[in-house]
Every structure is written in structure tokens, then in C-alpha cells.
Design an enzyme around this catalytic site. Structure first.
Site, mmCIF file in Angstrom:
data_model
loop_
_atom_site.group_PDB
_atom_site.id
_atom_site.type_symbol
_atom_site.label_atom_id
_atom_site.label_comp_id
_atom_site.label_asym_id
_atom_site.label_seq_id
_atom_site.Cartn_x
_atom_site.Cartn_y
_atom_site.Cartn_z
ATOM 1 N N LYS A 176 0.858 -1.181 0.000
ATOM 2 C CA LYS A 176 0.000 0.000 0.000
ATOM 3 C C LYS A 176 0.901 1.240 0.000
ATOM 4 O O LYS A 176 1.422 1.650 1.021
ATOM 5 C CB LYS A 176 -0.929 0.054 1.209
ATOM 6 N N GLU A 179 -1.299 7.325 -0.977
ATOM 7 C CA GLU A 179 -2.230 7.714 -2.030
ATOM 8 C C GLU A 179 -1.759 8.956 -2.780
ATOM 9 O O GLU A 179 -2.271 9.272 -3.861
ATOM 10 C CB GLU A 179 -3.629 7.956 -1.455
ATOM 11 N N GLY A 229 6.607 5.143 8.572
ATOM 12 C CA GLY A 229 5.727 6.297 8.718
ATOM 13 C C GLY A 229 5.850 6.897 10.099
ATOM 14 O O GLY A 229 6.867 6.743 10.783
ATOM 15 N N GLY A 234 2.388 4.026 13.594
ATOM 16 C CA GLY A 234 3.108 2.794 13.901
ATOM 17 C C GLY A 234 2.607 2.133 15.167
ATOM 18 O O GLY A 234 2.485 0.898 15.237
ATOM 19 N N GLU A 251 9.542 1.291 10.996
ATOM 20 C CA GLU A 251 10.549 2.357 10.891
ATOM 21 C C GLU A 251 9.786 3.660 11.003
ATOM 22 O O GLU A 251 9.042 4.040 10.112
ATOM 23 C CB GLU A 251 11.296 2.234 9.565
ATOM 24 N N CYS A 285 12.653 11.175 8.006
ATOM 25 C CA CYS A 285 12.636 10.761 9.404
ATOM 26 C C CYS A 285 14.021 10.821 10.054
ATOM 27 O O CYS A 285 14.135 11.005 11.259
ATOM 28 C CB CYS A 285 12.055 9.352 9.526
ATOM 29 N N GLU A 386 9.086 16.431 15.892
ATOM 30 C CA GLU A 386 9.468 16.242 14.496
ATOM 31 C C GLU A 386 8.677 17.206 13.609
ATOM 32 O O GLU A 386 7.459 17.114 13.502
ATOM 33 C CB GLU A 386 9.213 14.796 14.069
#
Length: 494
Positions: A176, A179, A229, A234, A251, A285, A386
Site C-alpha cells: 500500500k 495515495e 511512517g 506505527g 521504521e 525521518c 518532528e
């Protein structure tokens, strides 16, 4: 020219259950780039069914290492052939400079070839010291169907840190992609078919996390979920997987520090710190967006850093000279600008950037200039959270102990960097930095042989290296009793 895609399931293009589409417009200039099928649970079930059927047939997992390796290398050759096409799709959909997109296609090719070589080295053990009539075997087997959920910032690299290793282990996959950036995942799946990889081995279902990701992460026939992500998502995937004891590899987010000591090669450090901030517009990240600089050289270093930041070439993704391009979409740009406003409110000193770029053709997109804050303290949100944009915070330290404490003062632990000419200091500090990767006298430079993953809330599991392949295997012990022996039960036959 607009690209139109359906799902890739069982080796061919497959219409979605409901003929709804998701349109992707350029984040740099707003023009329509592509349309993707808006998948749902029914599409996921079809893809997982194809992947499971292929896995259980052993038409892939049962092949000799030589055949699997040859097939992966043929796939890599086709990806290399189509480098320019894939790089253009990646640059346009993400909004990243084309030169960086080409490098990412190159990295994907390297990972496929490395995984093809690792197939020959999947470890096993034989224990023949258990007695004359006993033998123990320790073997590794493919886990089964792996769900791969990948983000929008590095669609190819994050996918290829998973996919070729899973295939090398013998697994089949349902992917996946985001999108927003599904194009390259679909294109490389098609190339896998052209290379002769069996139908059902690689399947791609496009759509939202709610409609596709949720079903994929809870599907009973999925043996493992590999996700890249945000830490928030997660954790949700891990909670879903825990209900069925499903394996996960995650991750997640990061807040990397770049520790610059006074004895460093400051010229190299300037380049490394700036690169760690602007690569992919800071949408990374493992970006090194916390500069920790020894106070004796801080003022001069920051002054020169600001000069270089102002010279960064900002432009359209397909501009060969471009070094910094558009953020992914308007909502994310607003989030980055909100963090810049928070930094000002918290008392940090803005010394570079801090604004959306609105002049000329760049005004059509979501461009934010390279931003640098000084006088940043650990309690500030811009130090701790972040931001995922080209925003660098600067804090100073006066001792090695203080530098280590500041670097580790975060809930994340994906990557950190340090700059020093003192080898002893480099080794000692790197051993105490709590992150899965430490870059010494460089930043964001590594090798496919090196495992990648995080400490703390930056995730679990590893990608790349032999460890990245072994994540997709189950360990089995087989105990064999050999030779003729007396029956345990008496013979009751007359």
C-alpha cells in the site's frame, strides 16, 4: 501528460471494486499528474488472496537460490533501464529535486542486487553432536504474505528497504503506497512481471490508510506488516498486530542531532549539516535538524551556515539545478509554518528563512525557505518535536557530556551525526548516542550492508543488511532421530 493507474494484482492491472479515483496534483505548480484507484477492503482481500495462493504454491519460495537471484537481477536491470521515467514520476509526485530522485532510483537498484546476492547466504545450522542417532537442523523459512505500507516522502527507497529482502526470503507481498505518491510502486510492480517474477508475488493496492491500510494491517492471512511512517500510526499498527501476535517491523519518526565539536573539519561539517536539513525539503525521518555546536566555534559556524543556506537553489522539481523544492501538500506546509511561528513564540532567534516563498512561479506551490533558529533550548517544541520540514535548530554545548545529554534528550532514536577529527572521541561518543545509526564526519551516507532502524520510539526491527532479510524469516528447529530402534510400545499383533 496525466498518468492513469488501476491496482496491480496477480500480475495484471485490475480495476478497483468501486471505480473511484484519487487525483494527484503537483505540489509545485498544481497541475494534474496522475489518478489512482481508490481501493477498499474488497481490493485488499483480492490482493492478499493472490499473494497467499502464490506463497502456498511454493512457485517462488521453493525455487533454488540461483533462480530467485537471477530473477531479481533481471528486475533490477529493467528498473535501471527505466531510471529516468521512474525518477521523473518520483520528483513530480513528491515535489523533490530530480537529481535526488535519480539517486533514489539508483539506491533501489542497488538494494535489489544486494538482496539477490544475499539469497545465497541465508544462514542455517546443523547440530551433529547430539548423539550418534540424533541430528538437529536450524533453518529459516519465509514468513508468508507481507503487508508493506510505505510513506510519501521516499516512495521508492522506503519500499525497496523492504521488498527485495522479503522476496529474497521467499515471501510474497501486498503493497500500500501513499495515495499521494503511488506511481513508482505500480511501475516497478509492472517491471517485476516483465522480468518474469511470478504473478501474485508483488501486488499493489492504492488508496487511503483508512480504506486500505486498516484492512491490510488486520487481515488474517497477512503474516507480517512492514511499515514506514509516523510513530503515532506505527503504534496503532503494532496494537492491531498484537491482537493476533502478527509480526511487525516499524521504521518510525526521528529527531536527529548533528553534534559538531570544535576540532571537526568545519568546512565539511557545514556541508553535512546543511544537507541533513534540506534533503527532501527536510521531509525525512532521519533528517539532522538539531545542530548541537561547541560554544567556542558556534557563532562563526552559524554565520557561515546562514550564508550557505541563503544560496540553496530553490526551484521546480524537474530543474536540474534545484536543491530544494516543494513540500508535499498545503496542509503539511501549514504545519511547518506553524512550527516556525511556535519557535518565534518560544523565544528562539530566527536567523534565516522562516517564510513561504510566494514570488514568481514558486508562488503556485508549497515552498518554504531553509529556516534556521538559534538560542534553542531543550524544553522548546521545535527542539523536541518532528517538524518534517527544512527547519534547523541550533543549541550550544561546552563539554562532551553535555553534547551527549542533549543529543539523547529526545523520545526518538533513529539517527544522529557527529563531527570530530579525534578518533577516540568519535568512537566513544558514537557508542553513547542512543540511535540505530550514527554518522561520523558525514550525514545521510551509508551502505546497503548496514542495517537501518531505530531505538526508542523510532521503531522496531531493521531494514537493509542481512538483518533486513532475516526480518522476513521464521526460525525453525528440526530434531531428527535416526537408525533402527526398539519400539516404545510392545507389539500387540497376534
Amino acid at each position: 501528460m496525466t498518468r492513469h493507474y488501476t491496482h496491480w494484482i496477480n500480475g495484471h492491472w485490475t480495476d478497483a471494486s468501486y471505480l473511484e479515483t484519487i487525483e494527484r496534483h503537483s505540489p509545485a505548480h498544481g497541475e494534474l499528474l496522475a489518478s489512482f484507484s481508490a481501493g477498499n477492503a474488497e481490493d485488499v482481500d483480492q490482493a492478499v488472496g493472490a499473494a497467499l495462493e502464490l506463497f502456498e504454491s511454493r512457485d517462488w519460495s521453493g525455487l533454488p537460490a540461483s533462480q530467485k537471484s537471477r530473477a531479481l537481477n533481471e528486475w533490477a536491470a529493467l528498473i535501471e533501464r527505466d531510471t529516468e521515467k521512474l525518477a521523473r514520476i518520483e520528483a513530480e509526485e513528491v515535489g523533490k529535486p530530480i537529481t535526488f530522485a535519480r539517486a533514489e532510483v539508483g539506491a533501489a537498484i542497488e538494494m535489489v542486487r544486494y538482496a539477490a546476492a544475499l539469497i545465497w547466504q541465508i544462514p542455517g545450522e546443523a547440530h551433529n553432536h547430539l548423539g550418534e542417532d540424533k541430528l538437529g537442523l536450524v533453518t529459516r523459512e519465509a514468513r508468508g504474505v507481507v503487508a508493506m505500507i510505505v510513506p510519501w516522502n521516499f516512495p521508492l527507497v522506503t519500499l525497496f528497504q523492504k521488498l527485495p529482502y522479503a522476496l529474497a526470503a521467499g515471501c510474497s507481498a501486498v503493497i500500500k503506497p501513499s495515495e499521494l505518491t503511488s506511481g513508482t510502486a505500480l511501475e516497478v510492480a509492472k517491471l517485476a512481471g516483465e522480468a518474469g517474477l511470478p504473478a501474485g508475488l508483488i501486488n499493489v493496492v492504492t488508496g487511503t490508510g483508512t480504506a486500505v491500510g486498516e484492512r491490510l494491517s488486520t487481515h488474517p492471512d497477512v503474516a507480517m506488516i512492514s511499515f514506514t511512517g509516523s510513530t503515532q500510526v506505527g503504534k496503532k499498527i503494532a496494537a492491531n498486530a498484537a491482537k493476533d501476535m502478527r509480526r511487525v517491523s516499524l521504521e518510525l519518526g526521528g529527531k536527529g542531532a548533528q553534534v559538531v565539536f570544535a576540532d571537526a573539519d568545519l568546512e565539511a561539517a557545514l556541508d553535512g549539516v546543511l544537507f541533513g536539513t534540506i534533503l527532501n525539503q527536510g521531509e525525512e525521518c532521519v533528517a539532522g535538524t538539531r545542530l548541537l555546536i561547541e560554544d567556542g566555534v558556534a557563532d562563526a559556524f552559524v554565520e557561515r551556515l546562514v550564508e550557505r543556506a541563503r544560496k540553496v537553489a530553490i526551484g521546480m522539481p524537474l530543474d536540474e539545478e534545484c536543491q530544494l523544492s516543494s513540500l508535499i501538500h498545503e496542509g503539511h506546509m501549514r504545519s511547518v509554518l506553524d512550527y516556525i511561528a511556535i519557535g518565534k513564540e518560544e523565544g528562539a532567534t530566527l536567523v534565516a528563512g522562516g517564510e513561504r516563498i510566494t514570488e514568481g512561479e514558486l508562488g503556485k506551490g508549497y515552498f518554504v525557505d531553509t529556516t534556521i533558529f538559534t538560542n534553542v533550548t531543550p524544553e522548546m517544541r521545535i527542539f523536541r518535536e518532528e517538524i518534517f520540514g527544512p527547519v534547523l535548530t541550533v543549541s550550544t554545548f561546552s563539554s562532551v557530556e553535555e553534547a551527549i545529554r542533549l543529543a539523547n534528550d529526545t523520545e526518538y532514536g533513529l539517527g544522529n551525526g557527529l563531527w570530530t577529527k579525534d578518533v577516540d572521541k568519535a568512537i566513544q561518543v558514537s557508542q553513547r548516542l542512543r540511535s540505530g545509526t550514527v554518522f561520523v564526519n558525514t550525514y545521510l551516507e551509508t551502505a546497503v550492508q548496514m542495517p537501518f532502524g531505530g531505538f526508542k520510539q523510532s521503531g522496531v526491527g531493521r531494514e537493509n543488511g542481512l538483518e533486513g532479510l532475516l526480518e522476513f524469516t521464521e526460525l525453525k528447529s528440526t530434531f531428527i532421530k535416526m537408525g533402527k530402534r526398539e519400539p516404545v510400545l510392545p507389539n500387540t499383533v497376534d
